[in-house]
Design a protein around this motif. Sequence first.
Motif, PDB file in Angstrom:
ATOM      1  N   CYS A   1       0.806  -1.324   0.016  1.00 30.51           N
ATOM      2  CA  CYS A   1       0.007   0.096  -0.186  1.00 30.51           C
ATOM      3  C   CYS A   1       0.696   1.178   0.007  1.00 30.51           C
ATOM      4  O   CYS A   1       0.612   2.140  -0.554  1.00 30.51           O
ATOM      5  CB  CYS A   1      -0.972  -0.077   1.342  1.00 30.51           C
TER       6      CYS A   1
ATOM      7  N   TYR B   1      -2.192   2.208  -2.154  1.00 28.87           N
ATOM      8  CA  TYR B   1      -3.693   1.539  -2.043  1.00 28.87           C
ATOM      9  C   TYR B   1      -4.353   2.075  -0.795  1.00 28.87           C
ATOM     10  O   TYR B   1      -3.600   2.263   0.224  1.00 28.87           O
ATOM     11  CB  TYR B   1      -3.677   0.260  -2.155  1.00 28.87           C
TER      12      TYR B   1
ATOM     13  N   PHE C   1      -9.979  -0.589   3.942  1.00 29.15           N
ATOM     14  CA  PHE C   1     -10.624  -1.828   3.334  1.00 29.15           C
ATOM     15  C   PHE C   1     -10.433  -2.843   4.614  1.00 29.15           C
ATOM     16  O   PHE C   1     -11.478  -3.207   4.859  1.00 29.15           O
ATOM     17  CB  PHE C   1      -9.679  -2.342   2.112  1.00 29.15           C
TER      18      PHE C   1
ATOM     19  N   SER D   1     -13.688  -7.423  -4.459  1.00 32.04           N
ATOM     20  CA  SER D   1     -13.694  -5.880  -4.038  1.00 32.04           C
ATOM     21  C   SER D   1     -12.539  -5.102  -3.980  1.00 32.04           C
ATOM     22  O   SER D   1     -12.163  -4.084  -4.329  1.00 32.04           O
ATOM     23  CB  SER D   1     -15.052  -5.467  -3.053  1.00 32.04           C
ATOM     24  N   ALA D   2     -11.775  -5.843  -3.055  1.00 24.67           N
ATOM     25  CA  ALA D   2     -10.266  -5.385  -3.076  1.00 24.67           C
ATOM     26  C   ALA D   2      -9.462  -5.302  -4.518  1.00 24.67           C
ATOM     27  O   ALA D   2      -8.665  -4.350  -4.767  1.00 24.67           O
ATOM     28  CB  ALA D   2      -9.511  -6.174  -2.056  1.00 24.67           C
TER      29      ALA D   2
ATOM     30  N   TRP E   1     -10.889  -4.743  -7.388  1.00 21.43           N
ATOM     31  CA  TRP E   1     -11.432  -3.687  -7.958  1.00 21.43           C
ATOM     32  C   TRP E   1     -10.724  -2.398  -7.519  1.00 21.43           C
ATOM     33  O   TRP E   1     -10.228  -1.478  -8.008  1.00 21.43           O
ATOM     34  CB  TRP E   1     -12.863  -3.469  -7.849  1.00 21.43           C
ATOM     35  N   MET E   2     -10.662  -2.328  -6.179  1.00 20.79           N
ATOM     36  CA  MET E   2     -10.103  -0.940  -5.323  1.00 20.79           C
ATOM     37  C   MET E   2      -8.646  -0.859  -5.786  1.00 20.79           C
ATOM     38  O   MET E   2      -8.222   0.338  -6.177  1.00 20.79           O
ATOM     39  CB  MET E   2     -10.232  -1.050  -3.863  1.00 20.79           C
TER      40      MET E   2
ATOM     41  N   LYS F   1      -8.531   0.078  -9.477  1.00 18.21           N
ATOM     42  CA  LYS F   1      -9.057   1.529  -9.768  1.00 18.21           C
ATOM     43  C   LYS F   1      -7.827   2.570  -9.074  1.00 18.21           C
ATOM     44  O   LYS F   1      -7.790   3.566 -10.042  1.00 18.21           O
ATOM     45  CB  LYS F   1     -10.285   1.731  -8.683  1.00 18.21           C
TER      46      LYS F   1
ATOM     47  N   GLN G   1      -9.557   0.199 -13.625  1.00 16.00           N
ATOM     48  CA  GLN G   1     -10.832  -0.842 -13.140  1.00 16.00           C
ATOM     49  C   GLN G   1     -11.742  -0.840 -14.317  1.00 16.00           C
ATOM     50  O   GLN G   1     -12.610  -1.859 -14.359  1.00 16.00           O
ATOM     51  CB  GLN G   1     -11.358   0.030 -12.169  1.00 16.00           C
TER      52      GLN G   1
END
Length: 278
Positions: free
Chosen positions: A96, A101, A106, A206-207, A209-210, A213, A218
Amino acid sequence: MSSSHTPETITIKPRHPAFDLRAALATNWHGGDPFKTAFFNALSLTFPVGEKYFIDSVRAFQKQIDDPKLSQEIRGFIGQEAIHRREHTKYNEILCGARGYAGAAFEQGLQNRIDERDAYSAHLRLMETVAFEHLTALLAHGLLTDDRWLDGADPTLKSMWHWHAIEEAEHKAVTFDVYRAVGGNMDWLKQALPLITRQMFKDILSATWMMLKADGQQFNPVIWLRGLNWLVGRQGVLRNLSPLWRDFKRADFHPWDHDNRELISMWQATAEPELLAA
Ligand SMILES: [Fe+2]
Ligand SMILES: [Fe+2]
């Protein structure tokens, strides 16, 4: 008769590897593929919070277990998951930090959901853990038997994922045996598996995607189509695991019906000495 059905030849105890992931995690370390890289990074992001929940769920029953073999295995399970948490916390911080990120946000979302579990009974929390452990055992089996999971990945990350997979395979029956020993409802457990499976993939995607993105990727259809085809396409890596997933529903199922002893001893003979010497 022992409550433990882990084979006598399997010893569950934590190893202490040291991985230097700094350079690789700043890149698309999975063969340059953004989806596969984000998928595994997403998996890593769920571990520290999830594994703490697994440890706590089992610890709640530790004193009720009087079988010395199973008690020893519980200590091994807690030790292994604690090291996994430590190594994946480092992994996630490096990742991260390097890629910007929002990992902490999250993880907070996952933690909030786990905090709601305070209202659950200890049996229910353990039941969820047993279902999750079946899923991690299946992923471990996939990673260790099907090269397509990690083909082209950075060698250090590959070795880290294999180490985690081996320990998941070694301790895969511990929570199951504890749940059975404390009179957990087996029908509920089997009914919970599809719900837990859905939850786990929802979280991972979903992580994923995050992360895509944050990389501005994405909405890139090529990345998603290629990635989802690798994962769930007709020849997808998850397809081989569906029969093993379904086995869990059998009334007499036990995690060691899927016998990984040979895979574990092969890894111990080849990769383990190098891993621990590093
Ligand atoms: Fe783990
Ligand atoms: Fe585990």
